[in-house]
Design a protein around this motif. Sequence first.
Motif, PDB file in Angstrom:
ATOM      1  N   ASP A   1      49.462  68.847  34.077  1.00  0.00           N
ATOM      2  CA  ASP A   1      48.285  67.991  35.274  1.00  0.00           C
ATOM      3  C   ASP A   1      47.360  67.163  34.742  1.00  0.00           C
ATOM      4  O   ASP A   1      47.655  66.328  32.998  1.00  0.00           O
ATOM      5  CB  ASP A   1      47.284  69.412  34.725  1.00  0.00           C
ATOM      6  CG  ASP A   1      45.374  69.223  34.950  1.00  0.00           C
ATOM      7  OD1 ASP A   1      45.575  68.560  36.766  1.00  0.00           O
ATOM      8  OD2 ASP A   1      44.688  69.043  34.521  1.00  0.00           O
ATOM      9  N   SER A   2      47.201  66.320  34.985  1.00  0.00           N
ATOM     10  CA  SER A   2      46.549  64.765  34.859  1.00  0.00           C
ATOM     11  C   SER A   2      45.774  64.838  34.090  1.00  0.00           C
ATOM     12  O   SER A   2      45.450  64.406  32.753  1.00  0.00           O
ATOM     13  CB  SER A   2      46.127  64.070  35.998  1.00  0.00           C
ATOM     14  OG  SER A   2      44.706  64.513  36.498  1.00  0.00           O
TER      15      SER A   2
ATOM     16  N   ARG B   1      45.865  63.789  29.184  1.00  0.00           N
ATOM     17  CA  ARG B   1      44.876  63.236  28.815  1.00  0.00           C
ATOM     18  C   ARG B   1      44.788  63.881  27.515  1.00  0.00           C
ATOM     19  O   ARG B   1      44.700  63.044  26.667  1.00  0.00           O
ATOM     20  CB  ARG B   1      43.483  62.986  29.565  1.00  0.00           C
ATOM     21  CG  ARG B   1      43.678  61.663  31.167  1.00  0.00           C
ATOM     22  CD  ARG B   1      42.371  61.279  31.231  1.00  0.00           C
ATOM     23  NE  ARG B   1      41.288  62.208  31.821  1.00  0.00           N
ATOM     24  CZ  ARG B   1      41.329  62.829  32.937  1.00  0.00           C
ATOM     25  NH1 ARG B   1      42.563  62.142  33.286  1.00  0.00           N
ATOM     26  NH2 ARG B   1      40.570  63.503  33.396  1.00  0.00           N
TER      27      ARG B   1
ATOM     28  N   SER C   1      53.181  60.690  40.610  1.00  0.00           N
ATOM     29  CA  SER C   1      52.123  62.482  40.614  1.00  0.00           C
ATOM     30  C   SER C   1      52.477  62.697  42.083  1.00  0.00           C
ATOM     31  O   SER C   1      52.294  62.117  43.188  1.00  0.00           O
ATOM     32  CB  SER C   1      51.035  61.700  40.372  1.00  0.00           C
ATOM     33  OG  SER C   1      49.899  61.192  41.813  1.00  0.00           O
TER      34      SER C   1
ATOM     35  N   GLU D   1      46.926  67.146  40.724  1.00  0.00           N
ATOM     36  CA  GLU D   1      47.687  66.592  40.678  1.00  0.00           C
ATOM     37  C   GLU D   1      48.505  66.204  38.794  1.00  0.00           C
ATOM     38  O   GLU D   1      48.161  66.218  38.492  1.00  0.00           O
ATOM     39  CB  GLU D   1      46.527  64.524  39.845  1.00  0.00           C
ATOM     40  CG  GLU D   1      47.784  63.191  40.104  1.00  0.00           C
ATOM     41  CD  GLU D   1      46.803  62.301  39.573  1.00  0.00           C
ATOM     42  OE1 GLU D   1      47.525  60.975  40.069  1.00  0.00           O
ATOM     43  OE2 GLU D   1      45.797  62.460  39.250  1.00  0.00           O
TER      44      GLU D   1
ATOM     45  N   ILE E   1      51.886  65.070  36.389  1.00  0.00           N
ATOM     46  CA  ILE E   1      52.431  63.858  36.524  1.00  0.00           C
ATOM     47  C   ILE E   1      53.632  64.214  35.812  1.00  0.00           C
ATOM     48  O   ILE E   1      53.730  65.315  34.542  1.00  0.00           O
ATOM     49  CB  ILE E   1      51.712  62.840  35.327  1.00  0.00           C
ATOM     50  CG1 ILE E   1      50.712  62.732  36.665  1.00  0.00           C
ATOM     51  CG2 ILE E   1      52.231  61.870  34.972  1.00  0.00           C
ATOM     52  CD1 ILE E   1      49.672  61.817  35.422  1.00  0.00           C
TER      53      ILE E   1
END
Length: 200
Positions: free
Chosen positions: A150-151, A155, A170, A177, A179
């Motif tokens: 997951d985005s 991070r 993605s 979203e 990736i």
Amino acid sequence: MRITQSYLKQLELEQLTELAKFVVEENFNHHSESNMPSMEIQDDVQEIYDEELSYFNNSEIFVAKDNTGNIQGSIRVIRWDYKSKLPIQKLFNINPLDMSFSQNVSSIWHIGRFATNKKNKDRTLFKKLMMYALTPICKDENSIAFAECDSKLLRVMNLMGIKTDIIGDSINYLGSETIPVSMNYDGLKGFYDANRYLVS
């Protein structure tokens, strides 16, 4: 809610349905504002159950539970047998064997089913789950690992020192979203060494 048990344990086969339900519900709790149709939840739970059942003999699934026995966090790591189709192949049509790597690869791994209870306040839970998944990978300098992140999770991973390489575009998966990434020993070693104390 705090986890009163200070350890994670490996999931048993008969708990796979519980895992699948937890993963689906928490993904939507974290990423969706609206209620998901129960039929869609059942379909996703069944799909994840079937997939994890097919990987079970080559995987380790770790869960953290609270004192009432409810799952608070989960993660799964697969050592690839080169025969079964990994999620990264199914979702992104990426074959690990088609990738070029900067090192000789001796084992290929897949990390997935990372989920935490949205209400859980244990700040070390993320690190503990990651450490349990990364430990077998970091025992071999020539390992490579794949994941669909997951985005937001990606991070956080990067901020915590888990270095990843994005290897495709993605898609939307389980409400967020998602990736495709790869990780190697050099990119994981810093996080692993700093948090080794979390793995009993």
